[in-house]
Motif scaffolding. Structure first.
Motif, short mmCIF file in Angstrom:
data_model
loop_
_atom_site.label_atom_id
_atom_site.label_comp_id
_atom_site.label_asym_id
_atom_site.label_seq_id
_atom_site.Cartn_x
_atom_site.Cartn_y
_atom_site.Cartn_z
N ILE A 30 -9.85 29.94 -38.85
CA ILE A 30 -10.10 28.45 -38.87
C ILE A 30 -11.49 28.42 -39.03
O ILE A 30 -12.33 28.83 -38.51
N PRO A 31 -11.99 27.56 -40.28
CA PRO A 31 -13.37 27.47 -40.42
C PRO A 31 -14.05 26.42 -39.69
O PRO A 31 -13.53 25.82 -38.80
N SER A 32 -15.58 26.32 -39.67
CA SER A 32 -16.25 25.45 -39.05
C SER A 32 -16.88 24.70 -40.10
O SER A 32 -17.37 25.22 -41.18
N PRO A 33 -16.82 23.39 -39.95
CA PRO A 33 -17.57 22.29 -41.23
C PRO A 33 -19.20 22.65 -40.89
O PRO A 33 -19.71 22.70 -40.08
N ALA A 34 -19.67 22.71 -42.18
CA ALA A 34 -21.08 22.63 -42.29
C ALA A 34 -21.53 21.25 -42.28
O ALA A 34 -20.82 20.21 -42.04
N GLU A 35 -22.99 20.99 -42.42
CA GLU A 35 -23.46 19.76 -42.47
C GLU A 35 -22.82 18.95 -43.34
O GLU A 35 -22.85 19.24 -44.62
N GLY A 36 -22.46 17.64 -42.92
CA GLY A 36 -22.08 16.83 -44.02
C GLY A 36 -20.35 16.98 -44.36
O GLY A 36 -19.82 16.41 -45.10
N GLU A 37 -19.89 17.94 -43.47
CA GLU A 37 -18.46 18.26 -43.73
C GLU A 37 -17.58 17.80 -42.15
O GLU A 37 -18.24 17.59 -41.43
N ILE A 38 -16.27 17.96 -42.45
CA ILE A 38 -15.42 17.55 -41.54
C ILE A 38 -14.10 18.60 -41.41
O ILE A 38 -14.19 19.22 -42.65
N LEU A 39 -13.69 19.01 -40.30
CA LEU A 39 -12.43 19.84 -40.21
C LEU A 39 -11.27 18.84 -39.91
O LEU A 39 -11.46 18.18 -38.82
N VAL A 40 -10.43 18.95 -40.73
CA VAL A 40 -9.02 18.17 -40.41
C VAL A 40 -7.89 19.04 -40.14
O VAL A 40 -7.64 20.03 -40.85
N LYS A 41 -7.36 18.62 -39.02
CA LYS A 41 -6.06 19.33 -38.69
C LYS A 41 -4.67 18.40 -39.02
O LYS A 41 -4.66 17.40 -38.94
N GLN A 42 -4.09 19.11 -40.40
CA GLN A 42 -3.05 18.17 -41.04
C GLN A 42 -1.88 18.13 -40.18
O GLN A 42 -1.41 19.17 -39.67
N THR A 43 -1.52 16.99 -40.10
CA THR A 43 -0.17 16.74 -39.25
C THR A 43 0.95 16.51 -40.26
O THR A 43 2.08 16.60 -39.89
#
Length: 332
Positions: A30-43
């Motif tokens: 699972i990646p970590s978001p960089a500055e200006g990014e988000i991590l989305v768990k798709q449902t």
């Protein structure tokens, strides 16, 4: 859990059609978001007819093909679980292009927040590509007028069902072409269509003539197939043909020939194909056109939901076989 599943496109479709041979599943961290990014768990993930075009090597289509080795393209919805972006908070529900994956990192471009008052299912069935496509094709290409007759193929599909309901709300006579008696019953008894044609069992010419006594002003084409020629021949003068999809020909080695142009001249018909990537900059306008129909209770929908990312290929097969009953979704 520190890793997740994603599915890559690793082959192009051939005469075998849609199948597991096209894809490779892999587990990655699972990646970590960089500055200006988000991590989305798709449902929820959407399965759409356009996917076959995205899998093909055609570089002249309206959108570049998915490259081999890349995550298969799809739209979907999910929850922000980590954010380094000023416009998104943890817990926000968002929808947009995410792909066949359980997690996705995004800079937010192309993602829209889902209002608290709207379910994720409703967002994907109405306010995502199905509703936007229906609105653009029906209102802005079809240019409907009350009292006219509209015929829509793929009428029980996510796009076709919305087109028909919008037309009924606007005072048109609406005839839908479907592939089963169950779908015919649904669009007439539940959605209020004036009639339905089962292209697999009805006498197409006789049924079409009986249901369109004043002939046809708008033809919203979602599927292709033998009934296309019959509808074309019954168009009224200055009729409009909106070409949205041709699913009957997507897997055909020899696509069916198009109509002869003589009738186009005689009837002064307008025929226009369209694709939504040309109109993504108009999404606010399209939502403004669509939302009043929804708020007035004029649009019903149904979803055909299957469970698990591993079922995506099976779901896509169901979609192209016409076995789905409603918008095809994968719940992750």
């Amino acid at each position: 859990m520190t890793d997740y599943t994603r599915i890559l496109l690793t082959a192009r479709p051939d005469k075998r059609g849609i199948g597991d041979y096209l894809f490779t599943r892999e587990r990655v961290a699972i990646p970590s978001p960089a500055e200006g990014e988000i991590l989305v768990k798709q449902t929820h993930m959407s399965l759409d007819p356009a996917m076959l075009g995205w899998m093909s090597p055609d570089t002249e289509s309206y959108i570049p093909p998915v490259q081999l080795g890349e995550v298969m393209r799809s739209s979907g919805a999910g929850e922000v679980v980590e954010s380094n972006h000023p416009n998104f908070n943890v817990g926000d529900r968002v929808m947009g292009m995410m792909g066949w994956t359980e997690y996705a990192v995004s800079n937010g471009k192309g993602l829209n927040k889902i209002q608290d008052s709207i379910s994720t299912e409703m967002a994907l069935c109405i306010f995502a590509l199905p509703g936007l496509t229906a609105t653009q094709g029906y209102l802005n290409v079809g240019k409907p007028k009350a009292g006219e007759t509209l015929v829509v193929t793929g009428a029980a599909s996510s796009v076709g069902s919305i087109v028909g309901q919008m037309a009924k709300a606007d005072g048109l006579r609406v005839i839908g072409v479907v592939g089963s008696d169950e779908k015919a019953k649904w669009i007439v008894e539940e959605l209020g269509f004036d009639g339905a044609i089962n292209y697999k069992s009805d006498d197409l010419a006789d049924k079409l003539a009986a249901l369109t006594p004043d002939k046809i002003d708008i033809f919203f084409e979602n599927t292709g197939g033998p009934i296309q020629q019959l509808i074309y021949q019954r168009m009224n003068t200055h009729g409009r043909i909106v070409v949205c999809g041709m699913i009957a020909d997507y897997l055909s080695a020899t696509p069916a020939p198009g109509p002869n142009w003589i009738n186009m001249i005689k009837k002064r018909l307008t025929i226009q194909g369209f694709a939504m990537p040309d109109h993504f900059h108009e999404v606010p306008k399209l939502l403004g056109q669509l939302t009043p129909y929804v708020m007035q209770g004029k649009i019903k929908y149904r979803a055909h939901t299957i469970e698990g990312l591993d079922q995506a290929v099976n779901g896509l097969q169901m979609l192209f076989n016409g076995d789905n009953q409603g918008k095809m979704l994968v719940k992750l």
